[in-house]
Scaffold this motif. Structure first.
Motif, PDB file in Angstrom:
ATOM      1  N   SER A  91      24.019   2.345 -28.040  1.00 51.13           N
ATOM      2  CA  SER A  91      23.805   3.409 -29.016  1.00 51.13           C
ATOM      3  C   SER A  91      22.329   3.536 -29.391  1.00 51.13           C
ATOM      4  N   ARG A  92      21.530   2.553 -28.991  1.00 48.92           N
ATOM      5  CA  ARG A  92      20.095   2.612 -29.278  1.00 48.92           C
ATOM      6  C   ARG A  92      19.412   3.529 -28.274  1.00 48.92           C
ATOM      7  N   GLN A  93      18.802   4.571 -28.777  1.00 49.15           N
ATOM      8  CA  GLN A  93      18.229   5.597 -27.914  1.00 49.15           C
ATOM      9  C   GLN A  93      17.134   5.049 -27.004  1.00 49.15           C
ATOM     10  N   VAL A  94      16.304   4.149 -27.522  1.00 45.82           N
ATOM     11  CA  VAL A  94      15.207   3.597 -26.719  1.00 45.82           C
ATOM     12  C   VAL A  94      15.754   2.825 -25.524  1.00 45.82           C
ATOM     13  N   VAL A  95      16.795   2.023 -25.741  1.00 46.63           N
ATOM     14  CA  VAL A  95      17.398   1.242 -24.661  1.00 46.63           C
ATOM     15  C   VAL A  95      17.986   2.154 -23.606  1.00 46.63           C
ATOM     16  N   ARG A  96      18.708   3.177 -24.047  1.00 51.15           N
ATOM     17  CA  ARG A  96      19.346   4.095 -23.101  1.00 51.15           C
ATOM     18  C   ARG A  96      18.300   4.879 -22.303  1.00 51.15           C
ATOM     19  N   ARG A  97      17.224   5.276 -22.977  1.00 49.61           N
ATOM     20  CA  ARG A  97      16.194   6.041 -22.282  1.00 49.61           C
ATOM     21  C   ARG A  97      15.534   5.200 -21.195  1.00 49.61           C
ATOM     22  N   ARG A  98      15.220   3.957 -21.502  1.00 50.08           N
ATOM     23  CA  ARG A  98      14.587   3.085 -20.513  1.00 50.08           C
ATOM     24  C   ARG A  98      15.530   2.788 -19.353  1.00 50.08           C
ATOM     25  N   LEU A  99      16.813   2.571 -19.663  1.00 53.47           N
ATOM     26  CA  LEU A  99      17.789   2.329 -18.604  1.00 53.47           C
ATOM     27  C   LEU A  99      17.910   3.530 -17.679  1.00 53.47           C
ATOM     28  N   GLU A 100      17.922   4.723 -18.258  1.00 51.38           N
ATOM     29  CA  GLU A 100      18.022   5.943 -17.451  1.00 51.38           C
ATOM     30  C   GLU A 100      16.805   6.101 -16.553  1.00 51.38           C
ATOM     31  N   ARG A 101      15.607   5.781 -17.070  1.00 54.69           N
ATOM     32  CA  ARG A 101      14.387   5.919 -16.271  1.00 54.69           C
ATOM     33  C   ARG A 101      14.387   4.940 -15.093  1.00 54.69           C
ATOM     34  N   ILE A 102      14.769   3.705 -15.355  1.00 51.56           N
ATOM     35  CA  ILE A 102      14.772   2.694 -14.288  1.00 51.56           C
ATOM     36  C   ILE A 102      15.781   3.044 -13.203  1.00 51.56           C
ATOM     37  N   THR A 103      17.004   3.350 -13.613  1.00 51.48           N
ATOM     38  CA  THR A 103      18.044   3.666 -12.634  1.00 51.48           C
ATOM     39  C   THR A 103      17.704   4.948 -11.878  1.00 51.48           C
ATOM     40  N   GLY A 104      17.087   5.900 -12.565  1.00 51.52           N
ATOM     41  CA  GLY A 104      16.695   7.145 -11.904  1.00 51.52           C
ATOM     42  C   GLY A 104      15.709   6.892 -10.785  1.00 51.52           C
ATOM     43  N   ALA A 105      14.706   6.059 -11.046  1.00 49.75           N
ATOM     44  CA  ALA A 105      13.694   5.743 -10.032  1.00 49.75           C
ATOM     45  C   ALA A 105      14.317   5.030  -8.836  1.00 49.75           C
ATOM     46  N   VAL A 106      15.223   4.094  -9.110  1.00 50.82           N
ATOM     47  CA  VAL A 106      15.872   3.350  -8.021  1.00 50.82           C
ATOM     48  C   VAL A 106      16.729   4.280  -7.172  1.00 50.82           C
ATOM     49  N   LEU A 107      17.492   5.154  -7.809  1.00 52.26           N
ATOM     50  CA  LEU A 107      18.367   6.071  -7.074  1.00 52.26           C
ATOM     51  C   LEU A 107      17.555   7.024  -6.200  1.00 52.26           C
ATOM     52  N   ILE A 108      16.473   7.546  -6.728  1.00 56.39           N
ATOM     53  CA  ILE A 108      15.619   8.440  -5.936  1.00 56.39           C
ATOM     54  C   ILE A 108      15.057   7.700  -4.733  1.00 56.39           C
ATOM     55  N   GLY A 109      14.666   6.434  -4.939  1.00 63.66           N
ATOM     56  CA  GLY A 109      14.157   5.633  -3.837  1.00 63.66           C
ATOM     57  C   GLY A 109      15.190   5.445  -2.735  1.00 63.66           C
ATOM     58  N   PHE A 110      16.429   5.133  -3.110  1.00 61.77           N
ATOM     59  CA  PHE A 110      17.475   4.968  -2.116  1.00 61.77           C
ATOM     60  C   PHE A 110      17.786   6.293  -1.415  1.00 61.77           C
ATOM     61  N   GLY A 111      17.731   7.385  -2.159  1.00 63.32           N
ATOM     62  CA  GLY A 111      17.987   8.686  -1.557  1.00 63.32           C
ATOM     63  C   GLY A 111      16.966   9.033  -0.494  1.00 63.32           C
ATOM     64  N   ILE A 112      15.684   8.765  -0.787  1.00 63.86           N
ATOM     65  CA  ILE A 112      14.619   9.019   0.187  1.00 63.86           C
ATOM     66  C   ILE A 112      14.794   8.139   1.414  1.00 63.86           C
ATOM     67  N   ARG A 113      15.205   6.889   1.192  1.00 62.17           N
ATOM     68  CA  ARG A 113      15.428   5.980   2.315  1.00 62.17           C
ATOM     69  C   ARG A 113      16.524   6.506   3.237  1.00 62.17           C
ATOM     70  N   LEU A 114      17.617   6.966   2.669  1.00 59.77           N
ATOM     71  CA  LEU A 114      18.718   7.474   3.489  1.00 59.77           C
ATOM     72  C   LEU A 114      18.295   8.716   4.261  1.00 59.77           C
ATOM     73  N   ALA A 115      17.516   9.576   3.615  1.00 59.21           N
ATOM     74  CA  ALA A 115      17.142  10.842   4.248  1.00 59.21           C
ATOM     75  C   ALA A 115      16.158  10.650   5.394  1.00 59.21           C
ATOM     76  N   THR A 116      15.348   9.592   5.337  1.00 59.75           N
ATOM     77  CA  THR A 116      14.292   9.421   6.314  1.00 59.75           C
ATOM     78  C   THR A 116      14.610   8.420   7.423  1.00 59.75           C
ATOM     79  N   GLU A 117      15.687   7.620   7.256  1.00 59.93           N
ATOM     80  CA  GLU A 117      15.979   6.613   8.274  1.00 59.93           C
ATOM     81  C   GLU A 117      16.560   7.269   9.517  1.00 59.93           C
ATOM     82  N   ASN A 118      16.363   6.642  10.667  1.00 59.12           N
ATOM     83  CA  ASN A 118      16.880   7.160  11.935  1.00 59.12           C
ATOM     84  C   ASN A 118      18.224   6.539  12.250  1.00 59.12           C
TER      85      ASN A 118
END
Length: 203
Positions: free
Chosen positions: A176-203
């Motif tokens: 329920s703490r907004q700061v905690v949720r915001r930081r969690l969303e930022r971290i997970t967002g960066a990781v997910l984007i990284g995995f997405g780029i990896r899948l799109a570019t791998e052969n």
């Protein structure tokens, strides 16, 4: 296979940790009937996931066996899906409060609520159809590997949700703490984007 498995487990773990409808169902169930009903909701959620995993594995096996192009299309779709999840996490301001979820709800609480929240959500099926193919190594049986990866996802999901029920009061207070949720969303967002780029570019 080992590299694909490790990458899949990391990506799946990040997705499991993202707050979503399942978390709301669990919290609502706890509020309505305590930890016992919360555990029942967790069981219902896993049963719903099992149905979707089985259906997706059988469908993928038939589709991908017929077309290698379909495999590449789904791999790219999975990458786009991960990037989209990541962008949504980045755009979130962490203002949604799981503890504010209503006690009732159209689908109910407990086992029925958990089961129906998955079975009646087509996005769950789309998730498995687009997510799993990107991590299946070439020359491995699609159906069997999809079932294996799906079972691992269910195990990860349960390993997160059971402690969520047992530590319900502390977890809901933390989330329920907004700061905690915001930081969690930022971290997970960066990781997910990284995995997405990896899948799109791998052969």
């Amino acid at each position: 296979m080992l590299v694909s498995l490790v990458a899949y487990l990391l990506a799946a773990a990040v997705i499991v940790l993202l707050p979503g409808p399942d978390t709301l169902v669990i919290v609502r169930s706890i509020m309505a009937g305590g930890r016992r009903r919360g555990v029942a909701a967790v069981v219902g959620i896993q049963c719903g996931l099992l149905v979707w995993v089985t259906a997706a594995a059988l469908g993928l096996a038939a589709l991908l066996k017929a077309s290698e192009i379909a495999f590449d299309v789904l791999r790219v779709a999975g990458a786009v899906y991960l990037v989209w999840l990541g962008v949504q996490s980045w755009r979130s301001r962490g203002t949604d409060d799981p503890s504010a979820a209503p006690r009732g709800g159209l689908l109910g609480t407990g086992f029925r609520g958990g089961l129906l929240s998955n079975l009646l959500n087509p996005k769950v099926g789309v998730f498995f159809v687009t997510f799993l193919p990107g991590f299946i190594p070439h020359d491995y049986p699609v159906g069997a590997t999809s079932l294996l990866f799906g079972a691992l996802f269910i195990a990860l999901n349960a390993s997160y949700q059971v402690p969520l029920v047992l530590l319900a009061t502390k977890v809901t207070a933390l989330m329920s703490r907004q700061v905690v949720r915001r930081r969690l969303e930022r971290i997970t967002g960066a990781v997910l984007i990284g995995f997405g780029i990896r899948l799109a570019t791998e052969n």
